[in-house]
Design a protein around this motif. Structure first.
Motif: not given
Length: 527
Positions: A256-266
């Motif tokens: 699992t990732t909890s950073t914007s590894f797959y984008g989605g910040e905006r």
């Protein structure tokens, strides 16, 4: 297996040899001349700029108790590490305990200090944190993780990003992708083969932004609302990923990732503080803070993502070996020098070493020794999550340790209060024994690959250093002896409910007995 650890029984050692050995351990094993006292590092995070904080003092790396830990303290840590800008402070061993030894507690920084050891704290080693679940952590911001500006700028294609460079995904499709950046609510399906929807009841979820349909950031669609929303990754972990993959029919969560590894910040977000037990069938069944008009994540780059798989390992302790091998042994501290360097004894042993007593090495410690045989009965190899280049070399044992926390050993009273625990600093993983017809793949010797193959076991026998619990200070009575493997859920498994062995333990001055050992799930209070 016994060959990979040095036997700690009492043997004849001349005093000059002992002194020379200590000098060599101090210089070669712990680089005393190369590491400055007060240096800090982060361990257990998914990247170099996040993790549990360790500080170096008197030749030993130790964690920091999270009592009073604040963003001002985290600011000083990030500044000392060379990461200016925003930061987050974490408690309760969010990234793992880091070290069994606690150097600092109740840290009070103003924020203008240049080093953490310049902040106020009661003193080195004065900590009342126990159990490995109270370590302080931080997440720092680097230029590469700074959120994109809201104004229009000229953009270029960012370089590919690789998930987990320690070959954790070696048997899966290669995860090496160009990150997608969205403006507003991204409702495009330009990667339709990677987007899967599960209508069910209530809201719809899908994965988006990955190269394969089994991976991506988690997105939610609310009936009657245009566009998809992302999920905050502030409390996102393997149990939440398990429920997501199960709901989508993709099996299990491997990473699992909890950073914007797959984008989605905006993107717009509606889910925050997602907490699952792993038993739920749908993400909506978990404990979630939901606001359909939008929530604010703790960090703009805190986006929930998951990589799903059909195959995972499954660790199962051998109950019979554990129960029949437990016994008591007394050792002089003179013969436990190597074990002390790995924090394998109770705190009272280190207090003796710091005292002015010249005969402290003659003090006797009573330890409960036991063998730990852990089988992998899953469908995939169990591999350490720490990249190989970050493994720790242990001079005493002459091999690398690939996992800081592979198992917890502890003793609790009848009310569940922890009264003693094993302080094993770290572990190496290998195929000690395999089922007939199965070849060994992993070993601890040299810089070889480490892990536990399917239908093989890693055997830590009772005579190995640190394969014990120091019970010198334990009062006679009736207790519960527990062994918990993969306690922090750092490596995904098919089933976490068979990781804990609990035994009845009776201890007096004349009798010791471990019996009625059973396998069962760890109470959900630890998650």
């Amino acid at each position: 297996m016994m060959a990979r650890k040095q036997w700690s029984g009492e043997v004849s050692v001349s005093l000059p040899t002992f002194i020379v050995t200590l000098v060599l351990l101090s210089v070669n094993g712990y680089h005393a001349e190369a590491i400055e006292d007060g240096s800090i590092r982060l361990v257990g995070g998914r990247s170099d700029f996040e993790g549990t904080v360790l500080i170096y003092h008197m030749g030993l790396w130790g964690a920091i108790c999270d009592k009073g830990w604040s963003r001002k303290d985290a600011h000083v840590v990030c500044k000392q590490l060379g990461y200016p800008g925003k930061h987050l402070a974490f408690k309760k061993s969010f990234f793992g305990k880091g070290s069994a030894w606690m150097w600092m507690s109740r840290v009070r920084c103003y924020g203008n200090e240049k080093r953490l050891d310049k902040c106020r704290f009661p003193g080195w080693g004065r900590s009342n944190c126990y159990g490995g679940r109270s370590s302080a952590g931080v997440r720092c911001m680097t230029p590469s993780t700074t959120p994109p500006p809201t104004t229009s700028t000229t953009t270029t294609t960012p370089p590919p990003k690789t998930l987990n460079p320690n070959s954790l995904l070696a048997d899966e499709p290669a995860v090496n992708m160009t990150e997608q950046f969205e403006v507003g609510n991204d409702d495009s399906d330009n990667q339709a083969e990677n987007v899967v929807e599960d209508e069910g009841s209530g809201r719809t979820i899908r994965l988006n932004g990955g190269r394969f349909k089994q991976e991506g950031r988690v997105e939610v669609k609310v009936p009657g609302r245009l566009g998809w929303s992302a999920v905050c990754g502030d409390t996102w972990g393997i149990l939440e990923g398990m429920v997501t993959c199960k709901q989508l029919g993709y099996g299990y969560a491997k990473v699992t990732t909890s950073t914007s590894f797959y984008g989605g910040e905006r993107m717009h977000k509606i889910y925050k503080h997602v907490k699952c037990t792993g038993k739920e069938e749908r993400l909506d069944d978990c404990d979630i803070h939901v606001k359909e008009n939008g929530v604010a994540c703790n960090y703009t780059t805190s986006i929930a993502g998951v990589f799903c798989t059909k195959k995972l390992p499954d660790l199962v302790p051998n109950v019979t070996v554990l129960e029949t091998s437990a016994h008591l042994r007394d050792h002089h501290l003179y013969y436990l020098q190597c074990a002390m360097e790995e924090n394998c004894l109770a705190s009272s042993a280190y207090a003796l070493r710091k005292s002015s007593r010249a005969d402290w090495v003659q003090s006797v410690r009573r330890v409960m020794r036991f063998s730990s045989v852990i089988h992998n009965r899953g469908t995939d190899d169990f591999r350490p999550i720490i990249p190989k280049e970050r493994w720790d070399w242990h001079e005493c044992h002459m091999h690398y340790h690939s996992m800081e926390v592979f198992a917890h050993y502890d003793i609790t009273d009848l009310l569940g209060n922890k009264v003693a625990e094993g302080h094993k600093a770290s572990f190496c993983l290998e195929d000690s024994q395999c089922d007939p017809g199965k070849d060994k793949k992993f070993q601890c010797k040299g810089f070889a690959d480490q892990g536990i193959s399917v239908n093989c076991s890693d055997n830590y026998l009772a005579e190995i250093d640190c394969q014990w619990i120091d019970i010198t200070d334990l009062s006679p009575g009736t207790y519960t002896f527990r062994v918990l493997v993969n306690p922090e859920l750092r490596v995904a498994e098919l089933n976490f409910d068979n990781n804990l062995v609990s035994c009845d333990m009776f201890y007096s001055l004349y009798k010791f007995k471990v019996e009625n050992c059973t396998i069962g799930p760890e109470p959900l209070s630890r998650i």
